[in-house]
Design an enzyme around this catalytic site. Structure first.
Site, short mmCIF file in Angstrom:
data_model
loop_
_atom_site.label_atom_id
_atom_site.label_comp_id
_atom_site.label_asym_id
_atom_site.label_seq_id
_atom_site.Cartn_x
_atom_site.Cartn_y
_atom_site.Cartn_z
N ASP A 1 0.84 -1.19 0.00
CA ASP A 1 0.00 0.00 0.00
C ASP A 1 0.88 1.25 0.00
O ASP A 1 1.63 1.49 0.95
CB ASP A 1 -0.89 -0.03 1.25
CG ASP A 1 -2.06 0.92 1.16
OD1 ASP A 1 -1.92 1.96 0.49
OD2 ASP A 1 -3.11 0.63 1.76
N ASP A 2 0.83 2.01 -1.08
CA ASP A 2 1.58 3.27 -1.21
C ASP A 2 3.08 3.07 -1.41
O ASP A 2 3.87 3.99 -1.13
CB ASP A 2 1.38 4.18 0.01
CG ASP A 2 -0.02 4.77 0.09
OD1 ASP A 2 -0.82 4.54 -0.83
OD2 ASP A 2 -0.31 5.47 1.08
N CYS B 1 -5.92 4.42 -3.24
CA CYS B 1 -6.16 3.09 -2.66
C CYS B 1 -7.39 2.38 -3.21
O CYS B 1 -7.31 1.30 -3.78
CB CYS B 1 -6.27 3.19 -1.14
SG CYS B 1 -4.81 3.87 -0.33
N ASP C 1 -0.41 -0.79 -4.78
CA ASP C 1 -1.65 -0.22 -5.31
C ASP C 1 -1.41 1.09 -6.03
O ASP C 1 -2.11 1.43 -6.99
CB ASP C 1 -2.69 -0.06 -4.20
CG ASP C 1 -2.23 0.84 -3.05
OD1 ASP C 1 -1.04 1.22 -3.01
OD2 ASP C 1 -3.07 1.16 -2.19
#
Length: 521
Positions: free
Chosen positions: A76-77, A110, A342
């Site tokens: 994530d990120d 996201c 993502d």
């Protein structure tokens, strides 16, 4: 048996036992990536003199099949450059598979990213434009995609399906259990706390005490692989990690690393400070939404990048454990493993900290694949998009055509891209949604545009435009949208955007032949 022969036989047996004990005692318990090495097989052992050596085939997979298992691992990120902090993943997936060096999330946020993965569609088709608001989060996803998404598609194709980890924002355990999943365990309470996170656990919510969130995803993934591997049906497993997303404990702050990694990277330097775009001097040519930003604090950013690197260590270990579980189950050679983030993330470029912007740091994501038919150690410069993942999985499952005939998926299958030089579309739609009422009323989006191998074009909700020649301006500092010399380029990219803004299906969204972009005057 004569006494001399009995004595000789006993001596030989004793010597053999001592040699065997010595070999066992010196055999290493595990390698540096945590996997236990295989002892020499029979074909590697020396046979008695004069006896022909026997060769044996390697052990067959526990469940021979034509269609591969699929294991999707997401962070994530995470930025593309942060792969340098994940040596196990680079070795076990990158060097053993293929890296797409121009992989992007065309909607760098996201919820839209996860919706793209689940549907293979752009946000104007799947309905998830933002994390919240009227077009955001889990409510927007289930409103139009509850019955038709990757889980149900693969389940109908005969796959066992499982999901573990971070879901779309605004999901709660009170929501109806989505169809299409044999095991469903998204995070609930304390998703971003890294410790004390609760998982849905297929309808029986479970806390894991003070166990680190990446370790929970790791152990659940290994457990599911062990459960599914002996069965005849192939399986699809999505392990969705939280790191290196910002943490929410007593407010938002840097990600929380596992305690065992908390002291690592104490001397790590902020590498983005070397970019010409870092805390950009002149922001006057940027859109109003960002042109007035203040410079960011170097110490605060440095703390962020150190904790981001630390948080990736447990995920790197988890990836190695996943590969080991597949190897031990006999399924490694029959499994496609995909590792991707993502979206990317800006760490001081253009005075920005975050995502959802039309800049390469936000759009670019790491993408590594290992599996059947993929040449180890290969790379592809073909543009790969987040909307291409679902079509790739459906293609391997043998149902892509069926799903497309039912009116779903906008992306292409990446299998041709596994061979360097495969033909791909050069123009991708890029966009970002919003929950701001004024922007929604004026445009419906924060910004939209197109990206080619050389150019990036974006139109913002207030009508301002950005145009960057990334070949000459790799850090996207000089916005040339209002320069007369670039009018032909701007006109062509506007035309391509208008052609793609309402596209639907692969023939409209991904395989248009736009020709060449004019040269600046």
């Amino acid at each position: 048996m004569p006494r001399r022969l009995r004595v000789l036989t006993g001596v030989l047996l004793l010597v053999g036992a001592l040699v065997l004990a010595l070999l066992v005692s010196t055999w290493p318990a595990q390698t540096d990536d945590g996997r236990r090495p295989q002892r020499p097989g029979r074909a590697e052992r020396t046979e008695a003199p004069g006896r022909p050596q026997r060769t044996e085939a390697p052990p067959a997979p526990a469940r021979p099949q034509a269609r591969p298992n699929i294991v999707l691992i997401t962070t994530d990120d995470q930025t593309d450059t942060e792969m340098r902090f994940m040596p196990r993943t680079r070795r076990l997936l990158g060097r053993a598979g293929i890296e797409f060096t121009d992989a992007i999330n065309p909607h760098p946020l996201c919820c839209p990213a996860r919706a793209e993965i689940l549907t293979g569609e752009y946000a104007h088709n799947n309905g998830v434009r933002h994390n919240d608001g009227p077009y955001g989060g889990w409510p927007a996803f289930v409103a139009g995609n509850e019955k038709e998404n990757l889980g149900p598609w693969l389940r109908r194709a005969g796959y066992r399906t499982a999901f573990v980890g971070k879901n779309l924002n605004e999901y709660t355990f009170e929501e109806p259990r989505p169809r299409g999943w044999d095991f469903y365990s998204p995070t609930g309470a304390r998703t971003y706390s890294y410790y004390g996170t609760t998982f849905y656990n297929d309808g029986e919510p479970r806390g894991f005490g003070e166990k680190y969130v990446a370790d929970i995803v790791r152990d659940e993934s290994v457990r599911l692989i062990k459960e599914y591997a002996p069965r005849r049906a192939p399986f699809f497993l999505w392990a969705s990690h939280v790191g290196p997303h910002a943490a929410y404990v007593d407010g938002w702050g840097p990600p929380v690393p596992a305690r065992r990694h908390a002291e690592m990277f104490s001397d790590l330097r902020l590498s983005t400070r070397d970019k010409a775009s870092f805390n950009e001097d002149d922001m006057s040519d940027k859109p109003a939404a960002i042109s007035g930003r203040d410079r960011l604090s170097l110490p605060a950013l440095t703390r962020q990048v150190r904790d981001r690197a630390r948080s990736l260590q447990a995920i790197d270990q988890a990836n190695a454990r996943t590969v080991r579980a597949l190897r031990r189950s006999g399924e490694l050679d029959n499994t496609l493993i995909v590792f991707v983030s993502d979206n990317g993330f800006l760490l001081g470029e253009h005075r920005l900290f975050g995502k959802n912007y039309p800049y390469e740091e936000a759009l670019q994501v790491p993408l590594l694949l290992r599996g059947p038919g993929i040449e180890p150690g290969s790379t592809s410069t073909a543009t790969a998009s987040m909307v291409d993942l679902a079509p790739t999985f459906l293609d391997l499952a043998g149902v892509l055509g069926k799903v497309r005939r039912a009116g779903h998926t906008d992306g292409i299958t990446l299998q041709p891209g596994w061979a360097e030089g495969a033909p791909v579309n050069d123009t991708s739609l890029i966009q970002a949604g919003t929950s701001d009422p004024e922007a929604l009323a004026a445009f419906g989006w924060e910004w939209r545009g197109v990206r080619t191998g050389r150019w990036t074009y974006a139109r913002w909700w207030d009508g301002s435009e950005e145009l960057y020649d990334r070949r000459e301006d790799r850090f996207q500092i000089d916005n040339v949208a209002d320069r007369a010399a670039y009018a032909p380029v701007l006109g062509e990219l506007r035309r391509r955007y208008r052609s793609l803004e309402d596209c639907s299906g692969v023939s409209q969204c991904e395989q248009q032949d736009f020709g060449t972009v004019p040269q600046p005057r």
